[in-house]
Design an enzyme around this catalytic site. Structure first.
Site: not given
Ligand code: ADP
Length: 547
Positions: A185, A448
Protein backbone atom coordinates in the site's frame (compact mmCIF):
# COMPACT_ATOMS: atom_id res chain seq x y z
CA UNK A 1 -19.20 -37.57 0.62
CA UNK A 2 -16.78 -35.68 -1.61
CA UNK A 3 -17.64 -34.35 -5.02
CA UNK A 4 -16.26 -36.35 -7.88
CA UNK A 5 -14.81 -33.58 -10.00
CA UNK A 6 -11.17 -33.08 -10.93
CA UNK A 7 -9.11 -31.57 -8.20
CA UNK A 8 -7.01 -29.04 -10.06
CA UNK A 9 -5.23 -26.19 -8.29
CA UNK A 10 -6.02 -22.69 -9.55
CA UNK A 11 -2.62 -21.53 -10.84
CA UNK A 12 -1.57 -18.37 -12.66
CA UNK A 13 0.38 -20.39 -15.24
CA UNK A 14 -2.94 -21.89 -16.37
CA UNK A 15 -4.11 -18.46 -17.50
CA UNK A 16 -1.28 -17.98 -19.97
CA UNK A 17 -1.42 -21.64 -21.03
CA UNK A 18 -5.13 -21.20 -21.75
CA UNK A 19 -4.57 -17.94 -23.67
CA UNK A 20 -1.85 -19.64 -25.74
CA UNK A 21 -3.89 -22.76 -26.53
CA UNK A 22 -7.25 -21.17 -27.23
CA UNK A 23 -6.52 -17.54 -28.08
CA UNK A 24 -2.96 -18.00 -29.32
CA UNK A 25 -3.24 -15.48 -32.15
CA UNK A 26 -4.81 -12.70 -30.05
CA UNK A 27 -2.44 -9.76 -29.95
CA UNK A 28 -0.52 -8.00 -27.24
CA UNK A 29 0.55 -4.56 -28.45
CA UNK A 30 2.92 -2.30 -26.51
CA UNK A 31 4.20 1.21 -26.88
CA UNK A 32 7.80 0.69 -25.82
CA UNK A 33 10.11 2.69 -23.61
CA UNK A 34 12.81 2.59 -26.31
CA UNK A 35 10.40 4.13 -28.82
CA UNK A 36 8.03 2.60 -31.36
CA UNK A 37 5.49 -0.18 -31.07
CA UNK A 38 5.94 -3.86 -30.29
CA UNK A 39 3.36 -6.43 -31.35
CA UNK A 40 3.11 -10.15 -30.81
CA UNK A 41 0.62 -12.77 -29.70
CA UNK A 42 -0.32 -14.62 -26.51
CA UNK A 43 1.41 -17.66 -28.02
CA UNK A 44 4.68 -15.77 -28.38
CA UNK A 45 4.27 -14.17 -24.95
CA UNK A 46 3.85 -17.60 -23.42
CA UNK A 47 6.98 -18.94 -25.15
CA UNK A 48 9.00 -15.99 -23.89
CA UNK A 49 7.57 -16.31 -20.37
CA UNK A 50 8.81 -19.94 -20.36
CA UNK A 51 12.27 -18.80 -21.51
CA UNK A 52 12.30 -16.27 -18.71
CA UNK A 53 11.23 -18.92 -16.20
CA UNK A 54 14.21 -21.00 -17.35
CA UNK A 55 16.47 -17.96 -16.99
CA UNK A 56 15.23 -17.36 -13.45
CA UNK A 57 16.06 -20.94 -12.59
CA UNK A 58 19.56 -20.48 -13.99
CA UNK A 59 19.95 -17.27 -11.96
CA UNK A 60 19.10 -19.26 -8.88
CA UNK A 61 15.82 -17.50 -8.11
CA UNK A 62 13.85 -20.16 -6.30
CA UNK A 63 10.37 -20.23 -4.73
CA UNK A 64 9.31 -18.42 -2.60
CA UNK A 65 11.86 -15.71 -3.37
CA UNK A 66 10.69 -12.28 -4.47
CA UNK A 67 11.45 -10.70 -7.84
CA UNK A 68 10.82 -6.98 -8.06
CA UNK A 69 9.82 -4.91 -11.06
CA UNK A 70 10.08 -1.18 -11.72
CA UNK A 71 8.23 -1.13 -14.99
CA UNK A 72 5.53 0.47 -17.12
CA UNK A 73 2.70 -1.43 -18.76
CA UNK A 74 4.42 -3.39 -21.51
CA UNK A 75 5.01 -6.84 -22.96
CA UNK A 76 8.15 -7.60 -20.96
CA UNK A 77 6.42 -6.70 -17.72
CA UNK A 78 3.59 -9.03 -18.77
CA UNK A 79 6.08 -11.86 -19.36
CA UNK A 80 7.64 -11.28 -15.92
CA UNK A 81 4.19 -11.48 -14.30
CA UNK A 82 3.72 -14.98 -15.68
CA UNK A 83 7.30 -16.27 -15.52
CA UNK A 84 7.83 -15.37 -11.87
CA UNK A 85 4.47 -16.50 -10.48
CA UNK A 86 4.33 -19.47 -12.83
CA UNK A 87 7.66 -20.68 -11.41
CA UNK A 88 6.31 -20.51 -7.88
CA UNK A 89 8.28 -17.38 -6.95
CA UNK A 90 6.65 -14.08 -5.98
CA UNK A 91 6.47 -10.99 -8.18
CA UNK A 92 6.79 -7.74 -6.27
CA UNK A 93 5.65 -4.80 -8.40
CA UNK A 94 7.12 -1.57 -7.06
CA UNK A 95 5.48 1.78 -7.70
CA UNK A 96 8.36 3.86 -9.09
CA UNK A 97 6.51 7.08 -8.29
CA UNK A 98 6.98 6.56 -4.56
CA UNK A 99 9.73 8.32 -2.65
CA UNK A 100 13.14 6.76 -3.00
CA UNK A 101 13.33 5.89 0.71
CA UNK A 102 10.01 4.05 0.46
CA UNK A 103 11.20 2.07 -2.56
CA UNK A 104 14.36 1.06 -0.72
CA UNK A 105 12.32 0.17 2.34
CA UNK A 106 9.95 -2.05 0.34
CA UNK A 107 12.67 -3.85 -1.62
CA UNK A 108 14.53 -4.62 1.59
CA UNK A 109 11.39 -5.56 3.47
CA UNK A 110 10.37 -7.93 0.65
CA UNK A 111 13.98 -9.23 0.47
CA UNK A 112 13.86 -9.00 -3.31
CA UNK A 113 16.45 -11.20 -5.03
CA UNK A 114 16.27 -9.63 -8.46
CA UNK A 115 15.07 -6.29 -9.80
CA UNK A 116 13.79 -5.96 -13.37
CA UNK A 117 13.58 -2.35 -14.50
CA UNK A 118 12.53 -0.30 -17.51
CA UNK A 119 15.13 2.11 -18.94
CA UNK A 120 13.26 5.10 -17.51
CA UNK A 121 14.24 3.91 -14.06
CA UNK A 122 17.94 3.25 -14.69
CA UNK A 123 19.01 6.49 -12.92
CA UNK A 124 16.85 5.54 -9.94
CA UNK A 125 18.28 2.01 -9.85
CA UNK A 126 21.84 3.36 -10.02
CA UNK A 127 21.11 5.52 -6.97
CA UNK A 128 19.39 2.92 -4.82
CA UNK A 129 21.33 -0.23 -5.82
CA UNK A 130 23.93 0.10 -3.02
CA UNK A 131 21.13 0.13 -0.44
CA UNK A 132 19.29 -2.96 -1.75
CA UNK A 133 20.82 -5.57 0.50
CA UNK A 134 19.22 -8.76 -0.79
CA UNK A 135 19.31 -8.08 -4.55
CA UNK A 136 21.70 -10.35 -6.49
CA UNK A 137 20.71 -9.41 -10.06
CA UNK A 138 19.56 -6.25 -11.79
CA UNK A 139 17.96 -6.82 -15.18
CA UNK A 140 17.41 -3.98 -17.67
CA UNK A 141 14.19 -4.71 -19.57
CA UNK A 142 15.66 -4.04 -22.99
CA UNK A 143 18.00 -5.40 -25.67
CA UNK A 144 21.80 -5.10 -25.92
CA UNK A 145 21.65 -2.03 -28.16
CA UNK A 146 19.71 -0.04 -25.57
CA UNK A 147 21.52 -1.07 -22.40
CA UNK A 148 21.69 1.85 -19.95
CA UNK A 149 24.93 3.75 -19.31
CA UNK A 150 24.24 4.02 -15.60
CA UNK A 151 26.51 2.10 -13.26
CA UNK A 152 24.43 -0.71 -11.86
CA UNK A 153 26.11 -3.72 -10.23
CA UNK A 154 25.49 -7.23 -11.63
CA UNK A 155 23.58 -5.76 -14.54
CA UNK A 156 21.98 -8.17 -16.99
CA UNK A 157 20.20 -7.61 -20.29
CA UNK A 158 16.65 -8.98 -20.52
CA UNK A 159 16.79 -9.98 -24.18
CA UNK A 160 20.16 -11.70 -23.74
CA UNK A 161 18.80 -13.66 -20.81
CA UNK A 162 15.94 -14.92 -22.97
CA UNK A 163 18.10 -15.68 -26.00
CA UNK A 164 20.27 -17.98 -23.93
CA UNK A 165 17.32 -20.18 -22.90
CA UNK A 166 14.98 -22.65 -24.50
CA UNK A 167 11.22 -22.28 -24.29
CA UNK A 168 10.84 -25.89 -23.18
CA UNK A 169 9.31 -25.89 -19.76
CA UNK A 170 6.42 -27.54 -17.98
CA UNK A 171 4.99 -25.15 -15.48
CA UNK A 172 5.27 -26.71 -12.03
CA UNK A 173 2.11 -27.64 -10.16
CA UNK A 174 1.74 -26.73 -6.48
CA UNK A 175 -0.74 -25.72 -3.81
CA UNK A 176 -3.01 -22.97 -5.13
CA UNK A 177 -2.64 -21.12 -1.84
CA UNK A 178 1.06 -20.49 -2.64
CA UNK A 179 2.05 -16.80 -2.68
CA UNK A 180 2.21 -15.25 -6.16
CA UNK A 181 2.29 -11.45 -6.01
CA UNK A 182 3.24 -8.86 -3.45
CA UNK A 183 1.84 -5.31 -3.58
CA UNK A 184 2.52 -2.66 -0.97
CA UNK A 185 0.00 0.00 0.00
CA UNK A 186 1.24 3.53 -0.60
CA UNK A 187 1.65 4.05 3.12
CA UNK A 188 0.23 7.54 3.34
CA UNK A 189 0.71 7.06 7.07
CA UNK A 190 3.58 4.95 8.40
CA UNK A 191 5.60 2.45 6.42
CA UNK A 192 4.10 0.70 3.39
CA UNK A 193 2.55 -2.68 4.21
CA UNK A 194 2.51 -5.67 1.89
CA UNK A 195 -0.56 -7.48 0.56
CA UNK A 196 0.50 -10.96 -0.50
CA UNK A 197 -1.88 -12.50 -3.04
CA UNK A 198 -2.00 -16.24 -3.69
CA UNK A 199 -2.54 -18.07 -6.98
CA UNK A 200 -6.01 -18.98 -5.81
CA UNK A 201 -6.97 -15.42 -4.81
CA UNK A 202 -5.55 -14.05 -8.07
CA UNK A 203 -7.51 -16.50 -10.22
CA UNK A 204 -10.77 -16.03 -8.36
CA UNK A 205 -10.28 -12.27 -8.65
CA UNK A 206 -9.55 -12.66 -12.37
CA UNK A 207 -12.88 -14.46 -12.83
CA UNK A 208 -14.74 -11.90 -10.73
CA UNK A 209 -13.15 -8.96 -12.52
CA UNK A 210 -14.05 -10.41 -15.92
CA UNK A 211 -17.78 -10.77 -15.12
CA UNK A 212 -20.31 -8.79 -17.17
CA UNK A 213 -21.05 -6.36 -14.34
CA UNK A 214 -17.32 -5.84 -13.66
CA UNK A 215 -14.96 -5.30 -16.62
CA UNK A 216 -17.26 -7.47 -18.72
CA UNK A 217 -14.36 -8.82 -20.77
CA UNK A 218 -14.84 -10.88 -23.92
CA UNK A 219 -12.56 -12.54 -26.46
CA UNK A 220 -13.54 -9.85 -28.97
CA UNK A 221 -12.50 -7.01 -26.66
CA UNK A 222 -9.42 -4.86 -27.04
CA UNK A 223 -8.37 -3.79 -23.56
CA UNK A 224 -6.06 -0.94 -22.66
CA UNK A 225 -5.21 -0.79 -18.96
CA UNK A 226 -4.15 2.77 -18.20
CA UNK A 227 -3.93 1.79 -14.56
CA UNK A 228 -0.28 0.79 -14.11
CA UNK A 229 0.90 -2.77 -13.65
CA UNK A 230 2.65 -1.42 -10.53
CA UNK A 231 -0.69 -0.34 -9.06
CA UNK A 232 -2.42 -3.46 -7.72
CA UNK A 233 -1.57 -5.50 -10.82
CA UNK A 234 -3.34 -3.06 -13.15
CA UNK A 235 -6.51 -4.05 -11.29
CA UNK A 236 -6.00 -7.64 -12.43
CA UNK A 237 -6.39 -6.91 -16.16
CA UNK A 238 -3.24 -8.82 -17.24
CA UNK A 239 -4.88 -11.91 -15.69
CA UNK A 240 -8.51 -11.31 -16.70
CA UNK A 241 -7.52 -10.55 -20.30
CA UNK A 242 -5.64 -13.86 -20.57
CA UNK A 243 -8.63 -15.62 -19.02
CA UNK A 244 -10.99 -14.21 -21.65
CA UNK A 245 -8.53 -14.04 -24.56
CA UNK A 246 -8.97 -10.29 -25.08
CA UNK A 247 -6.39 -8.37 -27.10
CA UNK A 248 -4.18 -6.29 -24.79
CA UNK A 249 -2.79 -2.84 -25.50
CA UNK A 250 -0.07 -1.50 -23.21
CA UNK A 251 0.62 2.25 -23.23
CA UNK A 252 4.19 2.11 -21.86
CA UNK A 253 5.33 5.34 -20.23
CA UNK A 254 3.09 7.59 -22.35
CA UNK A 255 0.02 8.36 -20.27
CA UNK A 256 -0.76 11.86 -21.53
CA UNK A 257 -4.11 12.57 -23.21
CA UNK A 258 -2.72 12.71 -26.75
CA UNK A 259 -0.74 9.47 -26.59
CA UNK A 260 -3.61 7.57 -24.99
CA UNK A 261 -6.18 8.90 -27.43
CA UNK A 262 -4.03 7.91 -30.41
CA UNK A 263 -3.55 4.43 -29.04
CA UNK A 264 -7.31 4.01 -28.40
CA UNK A 265 -7.93 4.86 -32.03
CA UNK A 266 -5.10 3.06 -33.82
CA UNK A 267 -5.58 -0.22 -31.91
CA UNK A 268 -9.39 -0.16 -31.84
CA UNK A 269 -9.60 -0.23 -28.05
CA UNK A 270 -13.08 -1.17 -26.75
CA UNK A 271 -12.50 -1.20 -23.00
CA UNK A 272 -10.18 0.71 -20.69
CA UNK A 273 -9.59 1.34 -17.00
CA UNK A 274 -7.90 4.00 -14.92
CA UNK A 275 -8.12 6.62 -12.17
CA UNK A 276 -10.15 9.81 -12.80
CA UNK A 277 -7.07 12.06 -13.26
CA UNK A 278 -6.02 10.11 -16.35
CA UNK A 279 -9.39 10.74 -17.95
CA UNK A 280 -9.08 14.45 -17.24
CA UNK A 281 -6.05 14.48 -19.54
CA UNK A 282 -7.75 12.46 -22.27
CA UNK A 283 -10.94 14.53 -22.18
CA UNK A 284 -9.07 17.85 -22.23
CA UNK A 285 -7.09 16.74 -25.26
CA UNK A 286 -10.21 15.54 -27.06
CA UNK A 287 -12.12 18.72 -26.25
CA UNK A 288 -9.32 20.97 -27.48
CA UNK A 289 -9.00 19.05 -30.73
CA UNK A 290 -12.71 18.28 -31.24
CA UNK A 291 -12.13 14.52 -31.36
CA UNK A 292 -14.41 11.49 -30.93
CA UNK A 293 -13.82 7.87 -29.98
CA UNK A 294 -14.54 5.42 -32.77
CA UNK A 295 -14.31 2.11 -30.87
CA UNK A 296 -14.17 2.71 -27.11
CA UNK A 297 -17.49 1.66 -25.56
CA UNK A 298 -16.79 1.43 -21.83
CA UNK A 299 -14.30 2.18 -19.12
CA UNK A 300 -13.90 1.34 -15.49
CA UNK A 301 -12.99 4.35 -13.38
CA UNK A 302 -12.02 4.00 -9.75
CA UNK A 303 -9.22 4.28 -7.24
CA UNK A 304 -10.70 7.57 -6.11
CA UNK A 305 -14.15 9.10 -6.48
CA UNK A 306 -15.09 9.62 -10.12
CA UNK A 307 -16.67 13.07 -10.38
CA UNK A 308 -20.29 12.79 -11.57
CA UNK A 309 -19.55 15.48 -14.17
CA UNK A 310 -16.93 13.18 -15.71
CA UNK A 311 -19.37 10.25 -15.87
CA UNK A 312 -21.89 12.47 -17.63
CA UNK A 313 -19.40 13.91 -20.11
CA UNK A 314 -17.96 10.52 -21.06
CA UNK A 315 -21.41 9.02 -21.54
CA UNK A 316 -23.33 11.87 -23.15
CA UNK A 317 -20.64 13.65 -25.15
CA UNK A 318 -18.35 10.74 -26.00
CA UNK A 319 -20.60 7.66 -25.93
CA UNK A 320 -18.47 5.76 -23.40
CA UNK A 321 -20.23 3.89 -20.61
CA UNK A 322 -18.58 4.57 -17.26
CA UNK A 323 -18.37 1.80 -14.70
CA UNK A 324 -17.56 3.40 -11.40
CA UNK A 325 -15.65 0.93 -9.26
CA UNK A 326 -14.26 0.75 -5.79
CA UNK A 327 -11.54 -1.39 -4.31
CA UNK A 328 -8.23 -1.33 -2.54
CA UNK A 329 -4.81 -2.96 -2.57
CA UNK A 330 -5.88 -5.21 0.29
CA UNK A 331 -8.69 -6.53 -1.97
CA UNK A 332 -6.66 -7.45 -5.09
CA UNK A 333 -8.28 -4.74 -5.68
CA UNK A 334 -11.87 -5.02 -6.99
CA UNK A 335 -14.79 -4.87 -4.55
CA UNK A 336 -17.80 -3.18 -6.13
CA UNK A 337 -18.81 -1.83 -9.53
CA UNK A 338 -21.76 0.42 -10.25
CA UNK A 339 -24.10 -0.97 -12.89
CA UNK A 340 -27.88 -0.91 -13.07
CA UNK A 341 -30.21 -3.82 -12.32
CA UNK A 342 -33.34 -4.97 -14.17
CA UNK A 343 -35.55 -3.08 -11.72
CA UNK A 344 -33.84 0.19 -12.67
CA UNK A 345 -34.72 -0.04 -16.35
CA UNK A 346 -37.50 2.54 -16.21
CA UNK A 347 -35.90 5.00 -13.82
CA UNK A 348 -35.47 8.49 -15.18
CA UNK A 349 -32.06 9.67 -16.28
CA UNK A 350 -31.20 11.52 -13.07
CA UNK A 351 -32.12 8.57 -10.87
CA UNK A 352 -29.92 6.33 -13.01
CA UNK A 353 -27.04 8.79 -12.62
CA UNK A 354 -27.59 8.86 -8.87
CA UNK A 355 -26.94 5.09 -8.83
CA UNK A 356 -23.96 5.34 -11.15
CA UNK A 357 -22.36 7.96 -8.94
CA UNK A 358 -22.28 5.42 -6.13
CA UNK A 359 -19.60 2.73 -6.38
CA UNK A 360 -22.03 -0.10 -6.96
CA UNK A 361 -22.77 -3.50 -5.53
CA UNK A 362 -20.24 -6.22 -4.62
CA UNK A 363 -18.85 -8.72 -7.07
CA UNK A 364 -19.65 -12.26 -5.96
CA UNK A 365 -16.84 -13.24 -3.63
CA UNK A 366 -16.87 -9.95 -1.75
CA UNK A 367 -19.28 -9.38 1.11
CA UNK A 368 -19.82 -6.00 2.75
CA UNK A 369 -21.21 -4.59 5.98
CA UNK A 370 -21.09 -1.31 7.89
CA UNK A 371 -20.49 -0.87 11.60
CA UNK A 372 -20.54 2.01 14.08
CA UNK A 373 -17.65 2.95 16.38
CA UNK A 374 -18.62 0.14 18.78
CA UNK A 375 -18.41 -2.43 16.00
CA UNK A 376 -22.21 -2.88 15.89
CA UNK A 377 -23.65 -3.56 12.47
CA UNK A 378 -25.72 -0.73 10.97
CA UNK A 379 -28.76 -1.05 8.71
CA UNK A 380 -28.48 -1.28 4.92
CA UNK A 381 -30.91 1.55 4.34
CA UNK A 382 -28.82 3.87 2.22
CA UNK A 383 -28.84 6.41 5.05
CA UNK A 384 -26.78 5.10 7.96
CA UNK A 385 -23.08 5.91 7.58
CA UNK A 386 -20.57 3.50 9.00
CA UNK A 387 -17.14 1.98 8.63
CA UNK A 388 -17.09 -0.41 5.71
CA UNK A 389 -15.85 -3.92 6.38
CA UNK A 390 -15.35 -6.64 3.78
CA UNK A 391 -14.59 -10.33 3.53
CA UNK A 392 -13.93 -12.72 0.70
CA UNK A 393 -11.38 -15.06 -0.90
CA UNK A 394 -9.41 -12.18 -2.46
CA UNK A 395 -9.47 -9.98 0.66
CA UNK A 396 -6.40 -9.75 2.88
CA UNK A 397 -6.18 -11.82 6.07
CA UNK A 398 -2.88 -10.49 7.33
CA UNK A 399 -0.14 -8.16 6.03
CA UNK A 400 3.18 -9.57 4.81
CA UNK A 401 5.42 -10.59 7.71
CA UNK A 402 2.59 -10.04 10.17
CA UNK A 403 3.06 -6.28 10.06
CA UNK A 404 0.48 -4.47 12.18
CA UNK A 405 -0.77 -7.63 13.87
CA UNK A 406 -4.16 -9.12 13.05
CA UNK A 407 -6.06 -6.49 11.04
CA UNK A 408 -9.39 -8.35 11.08
CA UNK A 409 -12.41 -7.51 13.23
CA UNK A 410 -14.61 -10.36 14.42
CA UNK A 411 -18.40 -10.33 14.11
CA UNK A 412 -20.79 -12.05 16.58
CA UNK A 413 -20.36 -15.40 14.85
CA UNK A 414 -16.57 -15.12 15.09
CA UNK A 415 -15.97 -14.47 11.39
CA UNK A 416 -13.21 -12.02 10.51
CA UNK A 417 -13.89 -8.84 8.50
CA UNK A 418 -11.31 -6.48 7.04
CA UNK A 419 -11.90 -2.82 8.01
CA UNK A 420 -11.41 -0.77 4.84
CA UNK A 421 -11.04 2.65 6.45
CA UNK A 422 -13.83 3.97 4.24
CA UNK A 423 -17.00 5.54 5.59
CA UNK A 424 -20.01 4.56 3.49
CA UNK A 425 -23.72 3.90 3.26
CA UNK A 426 -25.13 0.66 1.83
CA UNK A 427 -28.64 0.63 0.38
CA UNK A 428 -31.05 -2.33 0.36
CA UNK A 429 -29.88 -3.29 -3.16
CA UNK A 430 -26.27 -3.52 -2.00
CA UNK A 431 -25.11 -0.26 -3.60
CA UNK A 432 -22.26 1.28 -1.64
CA UNK A 433 -21.80 5.03 -1.50
CA UNK A 434 -18.42 6.24 -0.30
CA UNK A 435 -18.69 9.31 1.88
CA UNK A 436 -15.06 9.60 2.81
CA UNK A 437 -11.95 7.85 3.93
CA UNK A 438 -12.34 7.75 7.69
CA UNK A 439 -9.32 10.01 8.08
CA UNK A 440 -10.79 12.60 5.69
CA UNK A 441 -14.24 12.77 7.24
CA UNK A 442 -15.23 16.27 8.33
CA UNK A 443 -16.95 16.37 11.72
CA UNK A 444 -19.00 19.48 12.22
CA UNK A 445 -21.12 19.96 15.32
CA UNK A 446 -21.03 16.21 15.92
CA UNK A 447 -22.34 15.42 12.42
CA UNK A 448 -20.46 14.21 9.36
CA UNK A 449 -20.00 16.17 6.17
CA UNK A 450 -18.93 14.25 3.08
CA UNK A 451 -15.86 15.83 1.49
CA UNK A 452 -16.34 13.73 -1.65
CA UNK A 453 -19.86 15.09 -2.13
CA UNK A 454 -18.65 18.68 -1.80
CA UNK A 455 -15.74 18.04 -4.18
CA UNK A 456 -18.06 16.61 -6.80
CA UNK A 457 -20.16 19.77 -6.79
CA UNK A 458 -17.12 22.03 -7.13
CA UNK A 459 -15.81 20.01 -10.08
CA UNK A 460 -19.18 20.30 -11.80
CA UNK A 461 -18.63 24.09 -12.01
CA UNK A 462 -17.31 24.88 -15.51
CA UNK A 463 -14.56 27.12 -14.12
CA UNK A 464 -13.08 24.47 -11.83
CA UNK A 465 -10.52 21.92 -12.99
CA UNK A 466 -9.90 20.09 -9.74
CA UNK A 467 -10.98 20.51 -6.11
CA UNK A 468 -10.30 19.07 -2.70
CA UNK A 469 -12.41 19.65 0.39
CA UNK A 470 -10.81 19.38 3.80
CA UNK A 471 -11.93 20.09 7.35
CA UNK A 472 -10.28 22.96 9.22
CA UNK A 473 -10.59 23.85 12.87
CA UNK A 474 -13.52 25.93 13.99
CA UNK A 475 -14.00 27.27 17.55
CA UNK A 476 -17.67 26.37 17.71
CA UNK A 477 -18.24 23.51 15.27
CA UNK A 478 -14.96 21.63 15.74
CA UNK A 479 -14.37 21.46 12.02
CA UNK A 480 -15.76 23.19 8.98
CA UNK A 481 -15.23 22.33 5.30
CA UNK A 482 -13.21 24.54 2.97
CA UNK A 483 -12.75 24.06 -0.76
CA UNK A 484 -9.24 24.16 -2.19
CA UNK A 485 -9.60 24.47 -5.94
CA UNK A 486 -7.65 24.80 -9.17
CA UNK A 487 -9.26 26.99 -11.84
CA UNK A 488 -9.66 25.67 -15.36
CA UNK A 489 -7.16 27.51 -17.59
CA UNK A 490 -8.81 30.46 -19.33
CA UNK A 491 -11.74 30.57 -16.87
CA UNK A 492 -12.35 33.11 -14.14
CA UNK A 493 -14.37 32.18 -11.11
CA UNK A 494 -14.61 33.94 -7.74
CA UNK A 495 -15.06 32.52 -4.28
CA UNK A 496 -18.56 34.01 -4.07
CA UNK A 497 -19.56 32.52 -7.41
CA UNK A 498 -18.39 29.05 -6.40
CA UNK A 499 -20.18 29.21 -3.05
CA UNK A 500 -23.36 30.37 -4.81
CA UNK A 501 -23.05 27.29 -7.01
CA UNK A 502 -23.53 25.13 -3.91
CA UNK A 503 -26.83 26.75 -3.01
CA UNK A 504 -29.78 24.41 -3.36
CA UNK A 505 -27.49 21.42 -3.88
CA UNK A 506 -26.67 20.71 -0.24
CA UNK A 507 -28.02 21.21 3.26
CA UNK A 508 -27.18 24.72 4.52
CA UNK A 509 -24.87 23.46 7.24
CA UNK A 510 -22.76 21.63 4.63
CA UNK A 511 -21.92 24.95 2.91
CA UNK A 512 -18.11 25.34 2.77
CA UNK A 513 -16.84 28.18 4.93
CA UNK A 514 -14.20 29.33 2.47
CA UNK A 515 -12.63 28.77 -0.93
CA UNK A 516 -8.87 28.83 -1.46
CA UNK A 517 -7.61 28.90 -5.04
CA UNK A 518 -4.27 27.22 -5.73
CA UNK A 519 -2.18 26.61 -8.85
CA UNK A 520 -2.17 22.85 -8.32
CA UNK A 521 -3.19 20.19 -5.84
CA UNK A 522 -0.83 17.55 -4.41
CA UNK A 523 -1.28 13.93 -5.60
CA UNK A 524 -0.09 10.60 -4.23
CA UNK A 525 2.03 8.13 -6.16
CA UNK A 526 -1.16 6.47 -7.40
CA UNK A 527 -2.58 9.70 -8.79
CA UNK A 528 -5.04 10.41 -5.98
CA UNK A 529 -5.49 13.71 -4.21
CA UNK A 530 -3.15 13.72 -1.24
CA UNK A 531 -5.19 15.35 1.48
CA UNK A 532 -2.46 14.58 3.99
CA UNK A 533 -0.01 16.76 2.03
CA UNK A 534 -2.70 19.36 1.41
CA UNK A 535 -3.44 19.62 5.13
CA UNK A 536 0.28 20.08 5.78
CA UNK A 537 0.50 22.75 3.08
CA UNK A 538 -2.42 24.60 4.67
CA UNK A 539 -1.36 24.12 8.26
CA UNK A 540 -1.15 27.89 8.81
CA UNK A 541 -4.56 28.51 7.29
CA UNK A 542 -7.16 29.81 9.78
CA UNK A 543 -10.86 30.41 9.29
CA UNK A 544 -11.99 33.95 10.00
CA UNK A 545 -13.85 32.66 13.05
CA UNK A 546 -10.64 31.11 14.37
CA UNK A 547 -8.34 34.09 13.67
P1 ADP B 1 -3.51 3.68 -1.73
O1 ADP B 1 -4.19 4.82 -2.42
O2 ADP B 1 -3.21 3.94 -0.29
O3 ADP B 1 -2.44 3.01 -2.51
P2 ADP B 1 -5.48 1.88 -2.61
O4 ADP B 1 -5.06 2.14 -4.00
O5 ADP B 1 -5.63 0.53 -2.14
O6 ADP B 1 -4.54 2.55 -1.60
O7 ADP B 1 -6.75 2.77 -2.35
C1 ADP B 1 -7.90 2.28 -1.78
C2 ADP B 1 -8.78 3.41 -1.36
O8 ADP B 1 -9.07 4.28 -2.45
C3 ADP B 1 -10.13 2.96 -0.87
O9 ADP B 1 -10.08 2.52 0.45
C4 ADP B 1 -10.94 4.24 -1.04
O10 ADP B 1 -10.75 5.14 0.04
C5 ADP B 1 -10.35 4.87 -2.26
N1 ADP B 1 -11.20 4.59 -3.42
C6 ADP B 1 -11.04 3.62 -4.33
N2 ADP B 1 -12.01 3.69 -5.26
C7 ADP B 1 -12.81 4.72 -4.92
C8 ADP B 1 -14.00 5.30 -5.48
N3 ADP B 1 -14.54 4.85 -6.61
N4 ADP B 1 -14.57 6.34 -4.82
C9 ADP B 1 -14.02 6.82 -3.70
N5 ADP B 1 -12.91 6.32 -3.13
C10 ADP B 1 -12.30 5.29 -3.73
Amino acid sequence: MQGLMMDMPLLISDLIRHADRHHGSAEIVSRTVEGGMHRYTYRQAHARARRLANALKRLGVAPPERVATLGWNGFRHFEIYYAVAGSGAVIHTINPRLFQEQIVYMANHAEDKAVFFDLTFAPLVEKIAPQLKSVRHFVAMTDRAHMPKERVPNLLCYEELLEAESDELDWPSFDERTAACLCYTSGTTGNPKGSLYSHRSTLLHAYGAALPDSFGLMARDVVLPVVPMFHVNAWGIPYSAALTGSKLVFPGPHLDGKSLYELFETEGVTMSAGVPTVWLGVLNYMRENKLRFSTLTRTLIGGSACPPAMIRTLQEDYGVEVRHGWGMTEMSPLGTVSRLKAKHKDLDKEAKYALQNKVGFPIFGVDTRIVNENGEELPRDGKAFGDLQVRGPWVIREYFKGEGGNPLKKDESGQGWFPTGDVVTIDPDGYVQITDRSKDVIKSGGEWISSIHLENIAIAHPGILEAAVIGVQHPKWDERPIVVAVKRPGHEVSKEELLKFYEGKIAKWWMPDDVVFVAELPHTATGKLSKLTLRQQLKDYRLKAER
